[in-house]
Design a protein around this motif. Structure first.
Motif, short mmCIF file in Angstrom:
data_model
loop_
_atom_site.label_atom_id
_atom_site.label_comp_id
_atom_site.label_asym_id
_atom_site.label_seq_id
_atom_site.Cartn_x
_atom_site.Cartn_y
_atom_site.Cartn_z
N VAL A 214 -5.40 0.51 -3.55
CA VAL A 214 -5.35 -0.82 -4.16
C VAL A 214 -5.29 -0.72 -5.69
O VAL A 214 -4.66 -1.55 -6.35
N ASN A 215 -5.90 0.33 -6.23
CA ASN A 215 -5.91 0.53 -7.68
C ASN A 215 -4.74 1.37 -8.19
O ASN A 215 -4.71 1.72 -9.37
N SER A 216 -3.79 1.68 -7.32
CA SER A 216 -2.70 2.57 -7.71
C SER A 216 -1.59 1.89 -8.49
O SER A 216 -0.62 2.55 -8.90
N GLY A 217 -1.69 0.58 -8.67
CA GLY A 217 -0.67 -0.12 -9.43
C GLY A 217 0.16 -1.08 -8.61
O GLY A 217 1.19 -1.59 -9.07
N ILE A 218 -0.28 -1.38 -7.38
CA ILE A 218 0.53 -2.23 -6.50
C ILE A 218 0.74 -3.63 -7.08
O ILE A 218 1.76 -4.26 -6.81
N THR A 219 -0.20 -4.10 -7.90
CA THR A 219 -0.04 -5.45 -8.45
C THR A 219 1.03 -5.51 -9.54
O THR A 219 1.37 -6.60 -10.01
N ALA A 220 1.60 -4.36 -9.92
CA ALA A 220 2.75 -4.38 -10.83
C ALA A 220 3.97 -5.00 -10.15
O ALA A 220 4.94 -5.36 -10.82
N LEU A 221 3.91 -5.15 -8.83
CA LEU A 221 4.96 -5.87 -8.11
C LEU A 221 4.88 -7.38 -8.34
O LEU A 221 5.81 -8.11 -8.00
N LYS A 222 3.73 -7.83 -8.86
CA LYS A 222 3.51 -9.25 -9.17
C LYS A 222 3.76 -10.11 -7.93
O LYS A 222 3.20 -9.85 -6.87
N ASP A 223 4.60 -11.14 -8.06
CA ASP A 223 4.82 -12.06 -6.94
C ASP A 223 5.66 -11.44 -5.83
O ASP A 223 5.88 -12.08 -4.80
N LYS A 224 6.14 -10.21 -6.02
CA LYS A 224 6.92 -9.54 -4.99
C LYS A 224 6.07 -8.62 -4.12
O LYS A 224 6.59 -7.89 -3.28
N LEU A 225 4.76 -8.66 -4.32
CA LEU A 225 3.84 -7.92 -3.47
C LEU A 225 3.59 -8.72 -2.21
O LEU A 225 2.98 -9.79 -2.24
N GLY A 226 4.09 -8.23 -1.10
CA GLY A 226 3.90 -8.88 0.19
C GLY A 226 2.75 -8.25 0.95
O GLY A 226 1.83 -7.67 0.36
#
Length: 269
Positions: A101-113
């Motif tokens: 979860v801390n690996s940077g997945i939220t850099a996808l922003k609104d494209k994180l499904g």
């Protein structure tokens, strides 16, 4: 078309990954450079399930690059790392889950499904341990709500207690279609995550027209809040409510999977 919006949920349809040599010339134009394959695929499909995150960590810069190469409305589903799910004691997976979860997945922003937590076919249902695992899944991270799907592939999970547990934690049980794996089509979350695995070399579009029509209709029914007939339920039907739908054409005759996904998108347009 970027997404298929009904009066209820939004339907996104895609395949697993985008780097596959036999797709060059059959799905990708023969003269397309490899570094532009994601850009191309994301304009023909509406989602992709990323398998690479199952095997190894990605950098935040990689997630940000994927975000920037894809159009508005496109969504990635991520396979969670095998180190979290391929273990004897699931309740001890906290460190692996936190690292992912801390690996940077939220850099996808609104494209994180949704995140697909896939379990080995040999993993059996242990109520206490599975509950301990679900408690570890964070509802959000860095201001982004997280959607979790669990892909279980042992018949012991065809159990009403398991379905109730998934509903309690609000996680989706992955619906396996046209597969050797047991089907659990019970709706347990505000979204549906389906993986259909029956494409054939003999069909130019992977599936014949009747099967494509059926899966398109099922996706529309899920989005509209219904539970499609003809699927295997374990417990009582869920409350009727609109749901977003993520449907991936996976496995089967992989070379035809993009054609099947595009045919489903066309039917739902």
């Amino acid at each position: 078309m970027k997404t298929t919006s009904l009066s209820a949920g939004t339907i996104r349809i895609g395949v697993g990954g985008w780097t596959y040599e036999p797709w060059r010339g059959s799905f990708f134009p023969a003269d397309l450079v490899q570094k532009r394959e994601l850009e191309y695929a994301s304009r023909k499909l509406t989602s992709i399930e990323v398998n690479g995150t199952f095997y190894r960590s990605q950098k935040p810069e990689t997630f940000a690059k994927w975000h920037d190469e894809t159009p508005d409305g496109f969504v990635f589903a991520l396979k969670a790392p095998r180190y979290a799910t391929n273990r004897r004691v699931l309740g001890e997976a906290g460190e692996s889950i936190e690292r992912f979860v801390n690996s940077g997945i939220t850099a996808l922003k609104d494209k994180l499904g949704p995140i697909n937590w896939q379990f080995a076919p040999t993993k059996t249902f242990d109520p206490a341990d599975f509950s301990a695992f679900l408690k570890l899944l964070p509802a959000s991270h860095e201001g982004h709500a997280l959607r979790h799907a669990i892909e279980v592939r042992h018949d012991s999970f065809r159990n009403a207690e398991f379905v109730a547990m998934a509903r309690e934690y609000g996680v989706a049980v992955v619906v396996s279609g046209d597969s050797k794996y047991p089907q659990i089509a019970d709706l347990t979350a505000p979204f549906v995550y389906a993986r259909i695995m029956g494409t054939s070399e003999d069909e130019p579009l992977g599936y014949g027209s009747p099967a494509l029509d059926q899966w398109a209709e099922r996706a529309a029914q899920w989005a509209g809040g219904e539970c499609p007939p003809g699927l295997d339920l374990v417990a009582s039907p869920a409350e009727i409510a609109p749901r977003d739908v993520y449907l991936y054409v996976i496995s089967g005759f992989k070379e035809r999977n993009p054609q099947a996904a595009m045919a489903l998108i066309e039917r739902l347009a």
